[in-house]
Design a protein around this motif. Sequence first.
Motif, PDB file in Angstrom:
ATOM      1  N   THR A 185       0.840  -1.207   0.000  1.00 32.07           N
ATOM      2  CA  THR A 185       0.000   0.000   0.000  1.00 32.07           C
ATOM      3  C   THR A 185       0.870   1.250   0.000  1.00 32.07           C
ATOM      4  O   THR A 185       0.477   2.293  -0.539  1.00 32.07           O
ATOM      5  N   ALA A 186       2.042   1.129   0.605  1.00 31.66           N
ATOM      6  CA  ALA A 186       2.910   2.301   0.740  1.00 31.66           C
ATOM      7  C   ALA A 186       3.731   2.559  -0.522  1.00 31.66           C
ATOM      8  O   ALA A 186       4.853   3.017  -0.450  1.00 31.66           O
ATOM      9  N   SER A 187       3.148   2.275  -1.679  1.00 33.93           N
ATOM     10  CA  SER A 187       3.905   2.590  -2.896  1.00 33.93           C
ATOM     11  C   SER A 187       3.535   3.986  -3.376  1.00 33.93           C
ATOM     12  O   SER A 187       2.498   4.530  -3.016  1.00 33.93           O
ATOM     13  N   GLU A 188       4.402   4.516  -4.212  1.00 31.97           N
ATOM     14  CA  GLU A 188       4.212   5.878  -4.701  1.00 31.97           C
ATOM     15  C   GLU A 188       2.972   5.982  -5.592  1.00 31.97           C
ATOM     16  O   GLU A 188       2.717   5.099  -6.401  1.00 31.97           O
ATOM     17  N   MET A 189       2.190   7.036  -5.423  1.00 33.48           N
ATOM     18  CA  MET A 189       1.018   7.235  -6.296  1.00 33.48           C
ATOM     19  C   MET A 189       0.735   8.730  -6.436  1.00 33.48           C
ATOM     20  O   MET A 189       1.338   9.555  -5.738  1.00 33.48           O
ATOM     21  N   SER A 190      -0.187   9.060  -7.345  1.00 34.31           N
ATOM     22  CA  SER A 190      -0.538  10.471  -7.494  1.00 34.31           C
ATOM     23  C   SER A 190      -1.449  10.870  -6.330  1.00 34.31           C
ATOM     24  O   SER A 190      -2.021  10.017  -5.654  1.00 34.31           O
ATOM     25  N   LEU A 191      -1.591  12.165  -6.112  1.00 33.90           N
ATOM     26  CA  LEU A 191      -2.441  12.619  -5.012  1.00 33.90           C
ATOM     27  C   LEU A 191      -3.898  12.221  -5.252  1.00 33.90           C
ATOM     28  O   LEU A 191      -4.623  11.908  -4.314  1.00 33.90           O
ATOM     29  N   ASP A 192      -4.315  12.228  -6.523  1.00 34.95           N
ATOM     30  CA  ASP A 192      -5.694  11.833  -6.828  1.00 34.95           C
ATOM     31  C   ASP A 192      -5.935  10.360  -6.497  1.00 34.95           C
ATOM     32  O   ASP A 192      -6.963  10.004  -5.931  1.00 34.95           O
ATOM     33  N   GLU A 193      -4.959   9.513  -6.852  1.00 36.76           N
ATOM     34  CA  GLU A 193      -5.086   8.097  -6.492  1.00 36.76           C
ATOM     35  C   GLU A 193      -5.142   7.942  -4.975  1.00 36.76           C
ATOM     36  O   GLU A 193      -5.881   7.116  -4.452  1.00 36.76           O
ATOM     37  N   ALA A 194      -4.350   8.778  -4.279  1.00 38.15           N
ATOM     38  CA  ALA A 194      -4.299   8.684  -2.823  1.00 38.15           C
ATOM     39  C   ALA A 194      -5.658   8.999  -2.205  1.00 38.15           C
ATOM     40  O   ALA A 194      -6.051   8.390  -1.204  1.00 38.15           O
ATOM     41  N   VAL A 195      -6.383   9.943  -2.816  1.00 38.73           N
ATOM     42  CA  VAL A 195      -7.705  10.289  -2.291  1.00 38.73           C
ATOM     43  C   VAL A 195      -8.576   9.028  -2.243  1.00 38.73           C
ATOM     44  O   VAL A 195      -9.260   8.760  -1.247  1.00 38.73           O
ATOM     45  N   GLU A 196      -8.506   8.227  -3.313  1.00 41.11           N
ATOM     46  CA  GLU A 196      -9.310   6.996  -3.359  1.00 41.11           C
ATOM     47  C   GLU A 196      -8.873   6.001  -2.273  1.00 41.11           C
ATOM     48  O   GLU A 196      -9.695   5.412  -1.592  1.00 41.11           O
ATOM     49  N   VAL A 197      -7.561   5.850  -2.140  1.00 43.27           N
ATOM     50  CA  VAL A 197      -7.045   4.923  -1.122  1.00 43.27           C
ATOM     51  C   VAL A 197      -7.491   5.366   0.270  1.00 43.27           C
ATOM     52  O   VAL A 197      -7.948   4.562   1.092  1.00 43.27           O
ATOM     53  N   LEU A 198      -7.383   6.682   0.520  1.00 45.26           N
ATOM     54  CA  LEU A 198      -7.754   7.193   1.845  1.00 45.26           C
ATOM     55  C   LEU A 198      -9.251   7.078   2.084  1.00 45.26           C
ATOM     56  O   LEU A 198      -9.690   6.787   3.198  1.00 45.26           O
ATOM     57  N   ARG A 199     -10.036   7.293   1.036  1.00 48.18           N
ATOM     58  CA  ARG A 199     -11.500   7.145   1.160  1.00 48.18           C
ATOM     59  C   ARG A 199     -11.843   5.728   1.598  1.00 48.18           C
ATOM     60  O   ARG A 199     -12.719   5.518   2.422  1.00 48.18           O
ATOM     61  N   ARG A 200     -11.146   4.755   0.992  1.00 43.49           N
ATOM     62  CA  ARG A 200     -11.416   3.355   1.346  1.00 43.49           C
ATOM     63  C   ARG A 200     -11.004   3.068   2.785  1.00 43.49           C
ATOM     64  O   ARG A 200     -11.645   2.304   3.486  1.00 43.49           O
ATOM     65  N   LEU A 201      -9.918   3.716   3.233  1.00 45.75           N
ATOM     66  CA  LEU A 201      -9.452   3.472   4.596  1.00 45.75           C
ATOM     67  C   LEU A 201     -10.372   4.108   5.618  1.00 45.75           C
ATOM     68  O   LEU A 201     -10.644   3.551   6.675  1.00 45.75           O
ATOM     69  N   ASP A 202     -10.828   5.339   5.304  1.00 47.39           N
ATOM     70  CA  ASP A 202     -11.647   6.073   6.257  1.00 47.39           C
ATOM     71  C   ASP A 202     -12.363   7.199   5.517  1.00 47.39           C
ATOM     72  O   ASP A 202     -11.705   8.093   4.963  1.00 47.39           O
ATOM     73  N   GLY A 203     -13.678   7.157   5.501  1.00 51.43           N
ATOM     74  CA  GLY A 203     -14.474   8.115   4.727  1.00 51.43           C
ATOM     75  C   GLY A 203     -14.150   9.563   5.039  1.00 51.43           C
ATOM     76  O   GLY A 203     -13.894  10.364   4.134  1.00 51.43           O
ATOM     77  N   ARG A 204     -14.106   9.900   6.333  1.00 52.57           N
ATOM     78  CA  ARG A 204     -13.895  11.311   6.709  1.00 52.57           C
ATOM     79  C   ARG A 204     -12.499  11.798   6.340  1.00 52.57           C
ATOM     80  O   ARG A 204     -12.312  12.912   5.862  1.00 52.57           O
ATOM     81  N   LEU A 205     -11.548  10.917   6.602  1.00 51.65           N
ATOM     82  CA  LEU A 205     -10.160  11.264   6.270  1.00 51.65           C
ATOM     83  C   LEU A 205     -10.041  11.484   4.757  1.00 51.65           C
ATOM     84  O   LEU A 205      -9.410  12.441   4.295  1.00 51.65           O
ATOM     85  N   GLY A 206     -10.686  10.607   4.000  1.00 47.81           N
ATOM     86  CA  GLY A 206     -10.670  10.719   2.540  1.00 47.81           C
ATOM     87  C   GLY A 206     -11.254  12.043   2.072  1.00 47.81           C
ATOM     88  O   GLY A 206     -10.689  12.700   1.183  1.00 47.81           O
ATOM     89  N   GLU A 207     -12.360  12.462   2.685  1.00 44.33           N
ATOM     90  CA  GLU A 207     -12.997  13.726   2.279  1.00 44.33           C
ATOM     91  C   GLU A 207     -12.079  14.914   2.588  1.00 44.33           C
ATOM     92  O   GLU A 207     -11.906  15.824   1.781  1.00 44.33           O
ATOM     93  N   ALA A 208     -11.513  14.911   3.799  1.00 44.05           N
ATOM     94  CA  ALA A 208     -10.610  16.008   4.183  1.00 44.05           C
ATOM     95  C   ALA A 208      -9.427  16.049   3.214  1.00 44.05           C
ATOM     96  O   ALA A 208      -8.982  17.124   2.790  1.00 44.05           O
ATOM     97  N   TYR A 209      -8.956  14.848   2.836  1.00 45.79           N
ATOM     98  CA  TYR A 209      -7.806  14.788   1.953  1.00 45.79           C
ATOM     99  C   TYR A 209      -8.149  15.300   0.560  1.00 45.79           C
ATOM    100  O   TYR A 209      -7.350  15.996  -0.075  1.00 45.79           O
ATOM    101  N   ALA A 210      -9.363  14.976   0.119  1.00 42.65           N
ATOM    102  CA  ALA A 210      -9.802  15.442  -1.204  1.00 42.65           C
ATOM    103  C   ALA A 210      -9.804  16.969  -1.238  1.00 42.65           C
ATOM    104  O   ALA A 210      -9.402  17.590  -2.230  1.00 42.65           O
ATOM    105  N   LYS A 211     -10.254  17.581  -0.139  1.00 43.64           N
ATOM    106  CA  LYS A 211     -10.269  19.050  -0.074  1.00 43.64           C
ATOM    107  C   LYS A 211      -8.853  19.606  -0.159  1.00 43.64           C
ATOM    108  O   LYS A 211      -8.582  20.549  -0.892  1.00 43.64           O
TER     109      LYS A 211
END
Length: 419
Positions: A221-247
């Motif tokens: 999971t800790a491989s390099e990715m774009s910030l947009d891809e990261a938003v998806e990964v974070l959303r899957r891990l935790d909805g609220r964290l993903g939303e904050a990250y998207a912002k």
Amino acid sequence: MTGLPDQLRRPVRGMRDWMPQQLYALRRMEEVLSSVAEQYGYRRVETPVVEHFEVLAKKAGQEVINEIYYFRDKAGRELGLRFDMTVPIARVLSYNLDLPRPVRWYYFSKVFRYDEPQHGRYREFFQFGVELIGSASPRADAEVIQLLAASLEAAGASKYVIRINDRRAVDKLLESLGALSHRDAVYRALDKKLKLPREEVIGIMTSGGVSRDAAEKIYDTASEMSLDEAVEVLRRLDGRLGEAYAKFVKYLEAAVPMERFKFDMSIVRGLDYYTGVVFEAFVGDYWLAVGGGGRYDDLLELYSGVKIPALGFAIGVERLMEAVGLQSVEKPLDYYIYIFDDDAYKHAVALANRLRKQGHSVVVELGEKNLKDVFEYVLKIGTRYLVLIGRKELEKGVVKIRDLQKREEVEVPLSALLS
Ligand code: AMP
């Protein structure tokens, strides 16, 4: 030849002397970086290099505590040299709680670490950095990272990447794998991910108590990715964290080209005080790590008793100078005045003072060199004009000015120079 033995002629291990050319390069870097911070509305602060040891040790983590220059003063106080500026600034805030927040401060200061000296690693070095204190907004995260990118660009870094992570994302991942209690081992392992082969990194985790299966998942999971891809990964891990990250990504996108950024969970950063977004900047062909930072929402409470969210970054100035190839700046002397005759001294001094008032740097010969030696000397120290005042010329009311760059000589009336 006697005198000091060689080892005492050199600075103390891990420290360096700054010769004028190097110091001018440092000052140029200081001007460039300061003006970027000023443009973003940040104001400069300075604190003593000496702090109470307790203040430094409070949130440093054992690794950093081992690197603190520690001593007792004559009154028996336990003191230490600051190892960064974030901790002293947190202390300053703790007795200035009435400052209007958010506070935007920057610094360009010496810090000290009893590190193992090597190329690019000193025991005394400069850090330039900013702290944005009193905001939990993802816009604050974006502002500080934008400012980091702007600083690198202003310093002349044409090739750089900023790797971004969020410690909360790593923690969510660990939680989902039931490995949160082995957080330290995972952080230690991830920190080595860019340097060690896969098996060794996984080994650090498993010997720290993480199951083989979980360690592999974490690694992948800790491989390099774009910030947009990261938003998806974070959303899957935790909805609220993903939303904050998207912002946060949206705000950052509005300010800086996205190709400058990568999401990378292996960026955990050593200092214990980070709580949210963390990032690190790499510059040049060798991807030299020149600086980093992150959010530290709990640090100020430790010092002030009040919870104040904050974040910042620090750039290692010597490293950045190396990465952008700014090592020395020549500053030639404007005028060197040579007189053939002691009687002309008062004319030389009058002329020198006149030129100094106009902002030029001027040296008057001390009377110990002949003309041949003076020529050699002025060329060696770097000089633009050599002014020659001789008896014959004085009788005519003129001086000779030799342009050492163009290798031309002209006669100029002294009265014209003095008026
Ligand atoms: P840190 O406060 O550890 O995050 O360090 C921030 C930056 O300071 C690093 O990215 C380096 O560029 C620089 N730095 C850290 N330690 C040293 C050192 N011992 N000598 C020179 N620069 C350093």
